[in-house]
Design an enzyme around this catalytic site. Structure first.
Site, short mmCIF file in Angstrom:
data_model
loop_
_atom_site.label_atom_id
_atom_site.label_comp_id
_atom_site.label_asym_id
_atom_site.label_seq_id
_atom_site.Cartn_x
_atom_site.Cartn_y
_atom_site.Cartn_z
N GLU A 262 -5.92 -7.48 -1.49
CA GLU A 262 -6.51 -7.33 -0.16
C GLU A 262 -7.98 -7.01 -0.28
OE1 GLU A 262 -4.83 -4.84 2.85
OE2 GLU A 262 -2.76 -5.22 2.22
N GLU B 227 0.84 -1.21 0.00
CA GLU B 227 0.00 0.00 0.00
C GLU B 227 0.87 1.26 0.00
OE1 GLU B 227 -4.18 -1.62 1.88
OE2 GLU B 227 -2.88 -0.43 3.20
#
Length: 340
Positions: A284, A170
């Site tokens: 995710e 991320e």
């Protein structure tokens, strides 16, 4: 709520004031999508087992290996995060190697997720590992390469092939703050502004280390926060591609209670896949199977209110399963051909 067996279709147009549209025909064609990637993040299993956790069959009668259960129920890839020197001693390169063996032996592919930190990294945290301080960018790039290389060599020496590797987790805000930041995270730290040159140096170091050990492994760059708009994602990738960072696939996080609708997800996948000519994988996602807190846990549920649920997907085991399937279907059926 619609009756069972009912399909509701909503058609929308966008335009300036006074614009109009007319729909004269609508055809629905049955198609099948191929969900080649059905993954699960299995990083937490060693810690759970070390604290006495057992996993049982649905009827509770048989203790089972959770890795094998995922494989037997259709998972094709296991994801493992790697921390450098975590305080709790888990998600280390050693634990990751052992788990990679279990995943491979169960017949699944392995995805390694390097955080390049001692703990979680995400849009709000990209801390430098304590052992790498106070290195400047050149030293940090060397540390990224060595950590990546040594971890993957241990996995390879254990007889495991690796299908894909995330170089960072991320990383919209960059990594290894403040040196690899994409905006001025701390105005008082003496490191000013976006530092895409250093970020590209770190990413390239990790990417080249991956291909050195596993030449066929796909290098993934992983972003999140699609609800902030596509421009934030494309501007990030524009900076990275202009600096010739080598990568093969784009990873995304998608949580419906934060990131918008499945249509938003599809639009993001299509734009990124078409613009950068890379496949996109949702690495995710999560969904609630209950809104009730676990009395044994000190943490409250992230999803605790019905308003956080996606329409049509209740907080039940069946609703959770349907939500996961919907994310997979939305990904692989995006208008581009780049969703996996």
């Amino acid at each position: 709520r619609l009756p069972a067996g009912t399909l509701q279709i909503e058609l929308r147009t966008e335009g300036t004031d006074g614009a109009w549209s007319e729909f004269t025909d609508l055809r629905l064609e049955p198609v099948r999508v191929q969900r080649d990637v059905r993954g699960a993040d299995l990083s937490g299993i060693p810690k759970n087992e070390a604290h006495g956790a057992e996993y049982f069959s649905a009827d509770g009668s048989v203790s089972e290996d959770p890795v094998q259960v995922f494989a037997e129920h259709g998972a094709t890839m296991g994801r493992l995060r790697v921390w450098v020197d975590p305080a709790d001693g888990f998600c280390t390169p050693e634990h990751t190697t052992a788990m990679a063996q279990r995943i491979s032996q169960a017949g699944m592919e392995v995805l390694i997720d390097f955080h390049y930190s001692d703990t979680w990294t995400d849009p709000g945290a990209q801390g430098i590992p304590s052992a790498w301080l106070p290195d400047a960018p050149a030293g940090l790039a060397d540390s990224v390469a060595e950590h990546t290389r040594s971890t993957l060599l241990a996995i390879r020496d254990a007889g495991v092939d690796v299908a894909a590797v995330q170089v960072g987790n991320e990383i919209n805000p960059g990594m290894l703050w403040p040196w690899g930041q994409t905006w001025d995270v701390d105005p008082d730290d003496g490191v000013d502004g976006a530092r895409y040159d250093d970020l590209a140096r770190f990413l390239t170091a990790g990417s080249l280390a991956v291909t050195e050990v596993f030449p066929r492994a796909e290098v993934m760059l992983h972003l999140t926060n699609i609800h902030d708009g596509i421009d934030g994602l494309t501007s990030w990738f524009d900076e990275i591609t202009q600096r010739d960072v080598p990568f093969d696939v784009i990873g995304l996080s998608y949580y419906s209670y934060w990131h918008g609708t499945l249509i938003d997800l599809q639009r993001t996948i299509s734009t990124l896949a078409d613009r950068y000519e890379r496949d996109v994988i949702v690495v995710e996602t999560a969904y609630a199977f209950t809104l009730e807190d676990d009395p044994r846990s000190p943490f409250e549920n992230i999803v605790a209110d019905p308003s956080q649920l996606a329409p049509g997907y209740p907080a039940t085991p069946e609703g959770q399963a349907a939500a996961f399937l919907a994310v997979q279907n939305a990904t692989v059926s995006a208008p581009s051909t780049g969703g996996r």
